[in-house]
Design a protein around this motif. Structure first.
Motif, PDB file in Angstrom:
ATOM      1  N   ALA A 287      11.500  61.113  89.692  1.00 44.65           N
ATOM      2  CA  ALA A 287      11.275  61.683  88.214  1.00 44.65           C
ATOM      3  C   ALA A 287      12.326  61.076  87.250  1.00 44.65           C
ATOM      4  O   ALA A 287      12.062  60.892  86.388  1.00 44.65           O
ATOM      5  CB  ALA A 287      11.287  63.145  88.232  1.00 44.65           C
ATOM      6  N   LYS A 288      13.634  61.034  87.901  1.00 40.78           N
ATOM      7  CA  LYS A 288      14.839  60.347  87.206  1.00 40.78           C
ATOM      8  C   LYS A 288      14.421  58.971  86.634  1.00 40.78           C
ATOM      9  O   LYS A 288      14.710  58.766  85.577  1.00 40.78           O
ATOM     10  CB  LYS A 288      16.065  60.729  87.942  1.00 40.78           C
ATOM     11  N   ILE A 289      14.050  58.111  87.765  1.00 44.11           N
ATOM     12  CA  ILE A 289      13.691  56.770  87.367  1.00 44.11           C
ATOM     13  C   ILE A 289      12.702  56.956  86.113  1.00 44.11           C
ATOM     14  O   ILE A 289      12.832  56.021  85.274  1.00 44.11           O
ATOM     15  CB  ILE A 289      13.256  56.125  88.580  1.00 44.11           C
ATOM     16  N   GLN A 290      11.479  57.387  86.397  1.00 41.29           N
ATOM     17  CA  GLN A 290      10.682  57.467  85.473  1.00 41.29           C
ATOM     18  C   GLN A 290      11.098  57.911  83.922  1.00 41.29           C
ATOM     19  O   GLN A 290      10.504  57.270  82.818  1.00 41.29           O
ATOM     20  CB  GLN A 290       9.350  58.421  85.769  1.00 41.29           C
TER      21      GLN A 290
ATOM     22  N   GLY B 233      22.348  49.406  85.243  1.00 45.07           N
ATOM     23  CA  GLY B 233      22.212  49.217  86.731  1.00 45.07           C
ATOM     24  C   GLY B 233      21.212  48.259  87.058  1.00 45.07           C
ATOM     25  O   GLY B 233      20.520  47.285  86.370  1.00 45.07           O
ATOM     26  N   LEU B 234      20.576  48.324  88.094  1.00 41.49           N
ATOM     27  CA  LEU B 234      19.331  47.451  88.500  1.00 41.49           C
ATOM     28  C   LEU B 234      18.004  48.247  88.224  1.00 41.49           C
ATOM     29  O   LEU B 234      18.009  49.402  87.922  1.00 41.49           O
ATOM     30  CB  LEU B 234      19.417  47.260  90.120  1.00 41.49           C
ATOM     31  N   SER B 235      16.947  47.438  88.215  1.00 42.87           N
ATOM     32  CA  SER B 235      15.708  48.068  87.744  1.00 42.87           C
ATOM     33  C   SER B 235      15.170  48.719  88.924  1.00 42.87           C
ATOM     34  O   SER B 235      14.075  48.276  89.685  1.00 42.87           O
ATOM     35  CB  SER B 235      14.758  46.814  87.292  1.00 42.87           C
ATOM     36  N   LEU B 236      15.436  50.006  89.180  1.00 40.14           N
ATOM     37  CA  LEU B 236      15.106  50.808  90.360  1.00 40.14           C
ATOM     38  C   LEU B 236      13.457  51.137  89.770  1.00 40.14           C
ATOM     39  O   LEU B 236      12.578  51.609  90.863  1.00 40.14           O
ATOM     40  CB  LEU B 236      15.594  52.324  90.300  1.00 40.14           C
ATOM     41  N   ASN B 237      13.032  51.007  88.770  1.00 36.32           N
ATOM     42  CA  ASN B 237      11.528  51.514  88.404  1.00 36.32           C
ATOM     43  C   ASN B 237      10.669  50.411  89.188  1.00 36.32           C
ATOM     44  O   ASN B 237       9.526  50.780  89.641  1.00 36.32           O
ATOM     45  CB  ASN B 237      11.234  51.215  86.994  1.00 36.32           C
ATOM     46  N   ALA B 238      11.351  49.239  89.744  1.00 37.97           N
ATOM     47  CA  ALA B 238      10.446  48.351  90.505  1.00 37.97           C
ATOM     48  C   ALA B 238       9.824  49.009  91.908  1.00 37.97           C
ATOM     49  O   ALA B 238       8.899  48.564  92.466  1.00 37.97           O
ATOM     50  CB  ALA B 238      11.073  46.901  90.845  1.00 37.97           C
ATOM     51  N   LEU B 239      10.915  49.963  92.388  1.00 33.58           N
ATOM     52  CA  LEU B 239      10.581  50.734  93.570  1.00 33.58           C
ATOM     53  C   LEU B 239       9.423  51.703  93.663  1.00 33.58           C
ATOM     54  O   LEU B 239       8.969  51.975  94.540  1.00 33.58           O
ATOM     55  CB  LEU B 239      11.969  51.294  94.091  1.00 33.58           C
TER      56      LEU B 239
ATOM     57  N   MET C  20      14.727  41.489  90.285  1.00 30.48           N
ATOM     58  CA  MET C  20      15.542  40.327  89.681  1.00 30.48           C
ATOM     59  C   MET C  20      15.426  40.473  88.029  1.00 30.48           C
ATOM     60  O   MET C  20      16.384  39.930  87.517  1.00 30.48           O
ATOM     61  CB  MET C  20      14.608  39.085  89.956  1.00 30.48           C
ATOM     62  N   VAL C  21      14.555  41.126  87.437  1.00 28.63           N
ATOM     63  CA  VAL C  21      14.587  40.991  86.289  1.00 28.63           C
ATOM     64  C   VAL C  21      15.541  42.422  85.849  1.00 28.63           C
ATOM     65  O   VAL C  21      15.631  43.367  86.278  1.00 28.63           O
ATOM     66  CB  VAL C  21      13.254  41.949  85.534  1.00 28.63           C
ATOM     67  N   GLY C  22      16.590  41.613  84.960  1.00 28.51           N
ATOM     68  CA  GLY C  22      17.677  42.713  84.635  1.00 28.51           C
ATOM     69  C   GLY C  22      18.805  42.815  85.733  1.00 28.51           C
ATOM     70  O   GLY C  22      19.686  43.600  85.690  1.00 28.51           O
ATOM     71  N   SER C  23      18.792  41.897  86.794  1.00 29.37           N
ATOM     72  CA  SER C  23      19.827  41.940  87.719  1.00 29.37           C
ATOM     73  C   SER C  23      21.082  41.052  87.374  1.00 29.37           C
ATOM     74  O   SER C  23      22.043  41.271  88.200  1.00 29.37           O
ATOM     75  CB  SER C  23      19.162  41.410  88.871  1.00 29.37           C
TER      76      SER C  23
ATOM     77  N   ARG D 108      22.440  49.539  98.007  1.00 28.66           N
ATOM     78  CA  ARG D 108      21.580  49.245  99.150  1.00 28.66           C
ATOM     79  C   ARG D 108      20.854  47.852  98.855  1.00 28.66           C
ATOM     80  O   ARG D 108      20.477  47.065  99.920  1.00 28.66           O
ATOM     81  CB  ARG D 108      20.718  50.413  99.522  1.00 28.66           C
ATOM     82  N   ILE D 109      20.245  48.077  97.893  1.00 26.17           N
ATOM     83  CA  ILE D 109      19.619  46.889  97.175  1.00 26.17           C
ATOM     84  C   ILE D 109      20.300  45.692  97.343  1.00 26.17           C
ATOM     85  O   ILE D 109      19.910  44.363  97.656  1.00 26.17           O
ATOM     86  CB  ILE D 109      18.778  46.744  95.910  1.00 26.17           C
ATOM     87  N   LYS D 110      21.341  45.754  96.836  1.00 26.37           N
ATOM     88  CA  LYS D 110      22.618  44.952  96.490  1.00 26.37           C
ATOM     89  C   LYS D 110      22.883  44.100  98.074  1.00 26.37           C
ATOM     90  O   LYS D 110      22.944  42.951  98.261  1.00 26.37           O
ATOM     91  CB  LYS D 110      24.010  45.225  95.927  1.00 26.37           C
ATOM     92  N   HIS D 111      23.273  45.101  98.819  1.00 24.09           N
ATOM     93  CA  HIS D 111      23.411  44.424 100.450  1.00 24.09           C
ATOM     94  C   HIS D 111      22.460  44.021 101.179  1.00 24.09           C
ATOM     95  O   HIS D 111      22.601  43.034 101.776  1.00 24.09           O
ATOM     96  CB  HIS D 111      23.998  45.723 101.059  1.00 24.09           C
ATOM     97  N   LEU D 112      21.058  44.216 100.612  1.00 27.94           N
ATOM     98  CA  LEU D 112      19.959  43.733 101.165  1.00 27.94           C
ATOM     99  C   LEU D 112      19.615  42.402 100.851  1.00 27.94           C
ATOM    100  O   LEU D 112      19.311  41.398 101.638  1.00 27.94           O
ATOM    101  CB  LEU D 112      18.744  44.623 101.057  1.00 27.94           C
ATOM    102  N   LEU D 113      19.772  42.118  99.488  1.00 28.12           N
ATOM    103  CA  LEU D 113      19.639  40.798  98.813  1.00 28.12           C
ATOM    104  C   LEU D 113      20.965  39.820  99.053  1.00 28.12           C
ATOM    105  O   LEU D 113      20.660  38.569  98.968  1.00 28.12           O
ATOM    106  CB  LEU D 113      19.117  41.094  97.639  1.00 28.12           C
ATOM    107  N   ASP D 114      22.093  40.358  99.088  1.00 32.29           N
ATOM    108  CA  ASP D 114      23.209  39.822  98.802  1.00 32.29           C
ATOM    109  C   ASP D 114      24.052  40.101  99.746  1.00 32.29           C
ATOM    110  O   ASP D 114      25.306  40.958  99.505  1.00 32.29           O
ATOM    111  CB  ASP D 114      23.746  39.524  97.454  1.00 32.29           C
TER     112      ASP D 114
END
Length: 935
Positions: free
Chosen positions: A212-215, A225-231, A245-248, A499-505
């Motif tokens: 709900a917060k992301i929406q 921050g990162l584009s959490l709406n992608a999740l 990647m958009v906005g990263s 967690r996203i950052k550590h996963l991708l980088d």
């Protein structure tokens, strides 16, 4: 700490030394972006291919070296600077591919946003993002920051209009979401990564509160921050990856290309300005306008209006507005005029009942449109132009929920007052609750840094906590807001981003301390000071808007980089440091290779002409005043000698051939740089007949013809089909149109002074100018007759320096279009021709006249993209050919389908012809060929 030796060795062994920069001048200037942070990279690499990027990433991963990517460097929040390795895009990232009749467009990251729209314009389409920096910003940065703009809103940004993406991850691997084979291979090789993304998305969707917060956060503009709406928007982990990647901001990978779904670019548009008595009324109107067919609604507070009220063309009533007044600039667009009129009626009716202090009704007049949008766009430059030397201009970028916009505006204004930011102004994209506020700030005093810190703490709490808004709506998080991401998003969302950052980088090598940082004070470190250097450039805010029009940018330094370097030299001198090497490097990089045409001033928000600084520096180093005086006093003899030198060059060409002449003189020039280079299109000497006597009994309209010195010296090149000298061709055309052509006395000795001015001899330049003025006054019967000037740079000097003169001076494009063409019968050539718009033509605002002539005389007209200045710069095409060649490096391919090229400066035409497959001549040759006597 220096870079690992093994990393440097691998890079130096694989990449050309010409694209690796580690010297102090290069790292300082190339390391600068538009933000108020200064980090000096240890190494700058200019990359030209995806393979090179992959190689760098693999080496960086292997040796744990931090890497930052940069496109145009117009970003404002500190996301494009580095104290490690900075990777810049080179020339070969500019491909554009229009797909599905313009419904989609595939772009490489080096494409300037405005150029993408130019490729779509004939199809009435455009890309969705429309940032104010679109004329300079590149697609890579626009995607990485999820840029939006005035009309973009939240529905047409990159995230929402993304069709496909090609990207490289931290390990150097690549995937193209538009290529099934690439996708299939990636799913095999990166199962763990994709599974991790899918699991994060599943956990996020299952967390009702977090979802709900992301929406909520993405119902409004938000780039914090990162584009959490992608999740929560996607289930396929590859879709999640591309949208993350958009906005990263370069923290998750490198974007190699992007495919956009385009949006309509409606041709019919109208704009209005409505001033309300107070902020509350204004914001109530915004909420109603949100439901109307509007393309843009821009809010300007009273401070913003006050900042532009004294500018030329502004309505007088702006000064009389009340202190609480607040205005809306409203634009509506439609597919046709009828639909637009219906929309305007609907919009007017929706806000008719509100009290208003003043207004400018909806207008489709381009002049009104330009005035109103200039009012909006000039607010930022107005603050920059008035700022105290040593301060920088900061643009913050927040979003309030629309229903709380009025309160948010007033609370921000109260914070300006509390922290004594008396010059601060506030404006923004009202439909989205997105506000920009601009203020000036010193960073060279501890108490000033403390004031800024306290102010930003309060702003952050106000926007993120009290109102639940966005601390960054469209400018990206960068270093500027990295410490406040958790404050805005909360602990759970913030940890999810990590967690996203550590996963991708996993090694944290991609743009560390940007978007996410464990350093709570990162936004207060490495702050950029803008020390005094010269009044001509002290207002520069280092935004980089000037760079696309500079012919030297990439070869040596851009205008922004010249200013950065000169500031550093002056500051180091004040500190008693040795600047010998820096000044030595700057001589070539900054002074010698500057074309000094001043196109940078047209793009600069505060009107800085870096060429003025360079001319001043040249004048200080000029050591041959007596020689210059001798040359000025015997100009006719000098012109005669120049013609004889061209005769000699032509004889040598006939004996040796042009290719060999060019090659040999290039080799000699490399050893003795004072020797000029013979170019393939070096002109022959002008073979001019004696000037005809004036017929005093003639009833024809008179025109005084000022032929520039180059027109009297340089004839056609051996390659040119029409071997008639320009002066003769021009006289023939003017007489064909029914004019009596008058020449000033002693024409061969006249010069506007431009060659002396550009070399740093202003006195001799002015002497020649006023000598010419006297002869033109005499020839024109004290200004009764018009003056036709055949060379645009010379016309510019005449009009710029002789402002109080009685002379009626016309540039060739203006006179040909307004006076000559109506007197001729035109038979357009069924050919595709190229046109070069000289720097002088652009400064004179004669581009429309030049293009009107070309389009009247040929069925197809090509204006090569990215050729803003040819770099010939008087004589530099001969004496510093690298500048001319570099400026025209992309010309030949673009004009290959053309039959001929045309311009309005003989020297420019020499360079254009030499570095393309085309012969360029003056525009009069085209008009003459396409015209007949009318009666």
């Amino acid at each position: 700490m220096s870079l690992p030796a093994a990393f440097l060795a691998a890079v130096e062994e694989t990449l050309p030394a010409s694209r690796l920069f580690s010297d102090p001048l290069s790292t300082l200037t190339l390391g600068t972006d538009a933000s108020f942070y200064r980090l000096i990279p240890k190494l700058v690499i200019r990359v030209e291919s995806e393979d090179e990027v992959a190689f760098i990433l693999k080496q960086a991963s292997k040796h744990q070296v931090a890497v930052t990517f940069r496109a145009a460097g117009t970003s404002l929040s500190g996301q494009a600077v580095s104290d490690s390795v900075l990777v810049l895009l080179g020339d070969h990232w500019n491909n554009k591919e229009v797909l599905d009749n313009g419904q989609r467009i595939r772009l490489q990251p080096g494409v300037i946003g405005a150029n993408a729209n130019q490729a779509l314009a004939h199809l009435n389409r455009k890309i969705g993002p429309d940032p104010a920096s679109i004329n300079a910003a590149k697609i890579g940065g626009m995607v990485a920051n999820n840029s939006s703009g005035m009309c973009c809103g939240t529905a047409q940004n990159t995230y929402q209009t993304l069709a496909a993406m090609r990207l490289l991850l931290a390990d150097g691997s690549c995937v193209d979401s538009a290529d099934p084979d690439s996708v299939s291979q990636f799913r095999k090789t990166h199962q763990g990564l994709l599974k991790g993304l899918a699991e994060l998305a599943k956990q996020t969707r299952e967390d009702a509160e977090l979802s709900a917060k992301i929406q909520h956060k993405y119902r409004i503009k938000n780039t914090t921050g990162l584009s959490l709406n992608a999740l929560i928007d996607f289930t396929d982990p590859l879709d999640i990856l591309t949208h993350l990647m958009v906005g990263s901001e370069g923290t998750l990978g490198f974007i190699s290309s992007v495919t956009y779904y385009t949006v309509p670019d409606h041709p019919s548009k109208a704009t209005a300005l409505v001033v309300f008595p107070d902020v509350e009324t204004c914001c109530q109107a915004v909420r109603l306008l949100k439901k109307q067919p509007v393309a843009a609604v821009e809010l300007l507070d009273r401070r913003s209006l006050r900042s532009v009220q004294h500018m030329a063309g502004m309505p007088a009533w702006i000064e009389q507005l009340g202190n609480s007044a607040c205005a809306l600039l409203i634009e509506s667009r439609a597919a046709n005029p009828r639909l637009l009129e219906e929309q305007l009626q609907q919009i007017n009716a929706s806000i008719e009942h509100f009290p208003k202090e003043a207004h400018i009704a909806f207008s489709q007049d381009p002049k009104v449109y330009e005035l109103l949008w200039r009012m909006r766009k000039d607010t930022f430059p107005a603050v920059g132009a008035l700022r105290e030397t040593g301060t920088t201009v900061i643009i913050e970028d927040v979003t309030f929920p629309l229903e709380q916009l009025a309160e948010g505006v007033n609370r921000l204004i109260s914070l300006f007052e509390k922290y004594q930011y008396d010059e601060a102004i506030l404006f923004g994209h009202a439909l989205d609750g997105n506000l920009h506020f601009v203020f000036t700030q010193r960073f060279d005093q501890p108490e000033e840094v403390a004031r800024y810190s306290a102010f930003m703490e309060e702003v952050s709490h106000l926007v993120a906590v009290e109102f639940g808004g966005s601390l960054k709506a469209e400018h990206g998080t960068g270093r500027n807001m990295a410490p406040f991401v958790e404050l805005e998003w909360g602990k759970d969302a913030y940890q999810l981003m990590w967690r996203i950052k550590h996963l991708l980088d996993p090694q944290g090598i991609l743009n560390p301390d940007v978007v996410l940082s464990k350093d709570a004070g990162i936004h207060l470190k490495n702050l950029k000071s803008l020390p005094a250097a010269n009044p001509l450039i002290d207002k520069c805010i280092e935004c980089g808007f000037c760079e696309p029009v500079c012919p030297a940018a990439g070869l040596t330094l851009s205008p922004r980089q010249r200013i950065v370097a000169w500031r550093a030299i002056q500051e180091q001198k004040r500190q008693g440091l040795d600047t010998t090497q820096l000044e030595k490097d700057f001589q070539y990089q900054g002074i010698d290779t500057c074309a000094a045409t001043g196109l940078c001033a047209q793009r600069c928000p505060v009107g800085i002409n870096t060429g003025d600084l360079i001319r001043e520096l040249r004048a200080k180093k000029a050591r041959h005043s007596k020689t210059a005086e001798h040359l000025a006093g015997s100009f006719a003899q000098i012109a005669r000698a120049a013609r004889w030198s061209l005769v000699g060059a032509e004889l040598a060409r006939k004996l040796l051939g042009a290719p060999r002449m060019h090659r040999w003189t290039q080799q000699l020039h490399q050893r003795f740089n004072s020797l000029p280079v013979y170019l393939p299109a070096t002109p022959k000497a002008a073979q001019l007949p004696p000037l005809a006597s004036t017929n005093p009994a003639s009833k024809k309209p008179r025109v005084v013809y000022f032929a520039a010195c180059v027109s009297n010296v340089m004839g056609p090149a051996h390659l040119d089909k029409d071997q008639t000298p320009l002066r003769v061709k021009t006289q023939q055309l003017l007489e064909k149109a029914g004019f009596e052509v008058i020449y000033p006395e002693a024409s061969a000795g006249h010069c506007c002074g431009q060659p002396f001015a550009s070399k740093g001899y202003p006195k001799q330049a002015d002497d020649k100018l006023h000598e010419l003025e006297e002869q033109l006054l005499k020839a024109s019967r004290n200004g009764q007759d018009p003056i036709y000037s055949d060379t645009s740079p010379c016309t510019l000097r005449l009009l710029k320096e002789l402002k109080e003169t009685q002379l009626k001076i016309y540039d060739s494009a203006k006179f040909l279009n307004e006076e000559v063409l109506p007197r001729l019968k035109l038979e357009p050539l069924d050919e595709k021709v190229a046109v070069h718009i000289t720097c002088g033509t652009q400064h004179l605002n004669e581009t429309d006249n030049l293009l009107a002539i070309a389009k009247a005389c040929a069925t197809q007209v090509i204006i090569p993209e990215g050729i803003h200045c040819c770099g010939f710069a008087g004589d530099k095409g001969f004496t510093l050919p690298a500048l001319n060649q570099y400026a025209l490096r992309n010309l030949a391919e673009q004009v290959e389908p053309c039959t001929a090229g045309f311009s309005t400066s003989r020297t420019c035409e020499v360079g254009l012809s030499s570095y393309s497959s085309l012969n360029y001549q003056h525009l009069v040759y085209l008009v003459d060929k396409a015209s007949r006597v009318k009666y």
